[in-house]
Scaffold this active site. Sequence first.
Site, PDB file in Angstrom:
ATOM      1  N   LYS A 171     -12.953 -17.842  16.207  1.00 52.91           N
ATOM      2  CA  LYS A 171     -13.091 -17.097  14.874  1.00 52.91           C
ATOM      3  C   LYS A 171     -11.762 -17.176  14.220  1.00 52.91           C
ATOM      4  O   LYS A 171     -10.753 -17.183  14.909  1.00 52.91           O
ATOM      5  CB  LYS A 171     -13.614 -15.754  14.967  1.00 52.91           C
ATOM      6  CG  LYS A 171     -13.658 -14.917  13.651  1.00 52.91           C
ATOM      7  CD  LYS A 171     -14.164 -13.708  13.659  1.00 52.91           C
ATOM      8  CE  LYS A 171     -14.397 -13.016  12.305  1.00 52.91           C
ATOM      9  NZ  LYS A 171     -15.020 -11.635  12.334  1.00 52.91           N
ATOM     10  N   SER A 182     -18.405 -10.522   9.854  1.00 49.93           N
ATOM     11  CA  SER A 182     -17.368 -11.502   9.188  1.00 49.93           C
ATOM     12  C   SER A 182     -17.235 -12.663  10.176  1.00 49.93           C
ATOM     13  O   SER A 182     -16.650 -13.723  10.038  1.00 49.93           O
ATOM     14  CB  SER A 182     -15.996 -11.107   8.948  1.00 49.93           C
ATOM     15  OG  SER A 182     -15.500 -10.341  10.309  1.00 49.93           O
ATOM     16  N   SER A 215     -19.287  -7.075  12.887  1.00 49.47           N
ATOM     17  CA  SER A 215     -19.060  -8.266  12.446  1.00 49.47           C
ATOM     18  C   SER A 215     -19.598  -9.429  13.436  1.00 49.47           C
ATOM     19  O   SER A 215     -19.456 -10.622  13.165  1.00 49.47           O
ATOM     20  CB  SER A 215     -17.625  -8.463  12.147  1.00 49.47           C
ATOM     21  OG  SER A 215     -17.172  -7.850  10.957  1.00 49.47           O
TER      22      SER A 215
END
Length: 464
Positions: free
Chosen positions: A86, A162, A186
């Site tokens: 990520k 996210s 997330s």
Amino acid sequence: MSGSVDSADLLVQDIAQLSQQYGSGACSPVDMLEAMRSAIESDTQGINAFCHLDWPAALRAAQDSEKRHRAGQALGPLDGVPVSIKDLTQVAGWPTRCGSLATQGDPPAPVDAPSVVQLRAAGAVVFGKTTTTEFGWTVLSENPYSGLTRNPLNNAHSAGGSSSGAAAQVAAGWGPLALGSDAGGSVRIPASYCGLVGFKPTFGLIPAAPASAFAEFAHQGVLTRSMQDCIAAMSVFSKGDPRDPSSLFSRSGSVDRQERSLRIGWSRTLGAAQMPDADVAAAFEHTLARLAEAGYQLEEVAPGIEDACSAMWTIWCSRVFESFQAWPPSRRDLLGDKLRGLYHAGEQLGMAELAVSQTRLRALGTALARTFCDIDVLLTPSTPSVAPPAGRYVANGNESGENWFAMNGYAYPFNVSQQPALSIPMGLGGQGLPVGLQIVGRKYHDKQVLQLGSALESLLEVSP
């Protein structure tokens, strides 16, 4: 292809199957990487899961792995397995854009983050970075830097956030594993939306550095298509790193109780104001019925907590302010409109408001600790709705305000308490989209959560 497995078959292999086939010579890590690259580059849905890809570096790592497998010297279950990172986590030599236009002048990361170090040491092929909402501030799936990330199961819907690209990548079949992060849901929220397994372990179990302003809420975690892959991925994070003092605790290999003897509590709402929609509630009730039929002992629990979403939002705004207060105004002006608005909201907070919110979150943590005196694990829905339409957050047909905690009271409490929390698929909701079951355990009892998740995955027969 150097082996006997074709590209389409390779892309649906789980981690154990890949490892076995690498060892037998049926295929190689280079074959897997090439198959995955071809699929990503031929995407016709506009999924937009990646913000940075480094195929030359990945090829070198895959070639090194292939040599180890040929010599019978594989480093473990992840040797040769492609994994993405990520874009809030540093990878040496790669940019860390955080989904923001404000970071375009930043130099590449000088070193790998601790989690990346451990993945490389296990032989994983780190090939690219996945999209994230801007600095991870929301659970939507878009950012100013790389745009909208779509849900591969229905590209008119959000992938969640996210860890947007991480979930989209795995759901699309572009490799079995992605590293994400979770400061309020997330990992678990996009896992639920995309029909995946998403695991947020005990705080600090996966070491993270450098620390952000959200440090005591932020857990690194993994997204996979199955519990078997999740367990294989978590096996490499076996030690702490001095760059993250919270990671320097003893890891135990024991599981306290067999899953059938666990004291399992459940809560339909966890005290949240937002009720689950009818499809999610029905899937949860069906899941509870299946568990009871299989002999699990279940009891409804009342955690005695009221929704602390307003307090969490206040603290969230204060941490956004903390994140950017040292930046010059000219650089802050490059942040997206919504994130810049959060910054100014945090700037205007007073000490009294912050104190009230901190007190409220401490009370939430205490109430959860009291609940877990009487149970071993807690079951809830992972999200109150299926994935919303792409580009906006919707629950029960109503537009939400900016406080996304108000729209999902299941996830963030376990960032406050730093407990392990797992989302696994439990069925389908509205429009044929998946819904997740959240399994929460006591702090440091991660193996117990993973063991129960594996048993329930088999019982529920929800295919990845």
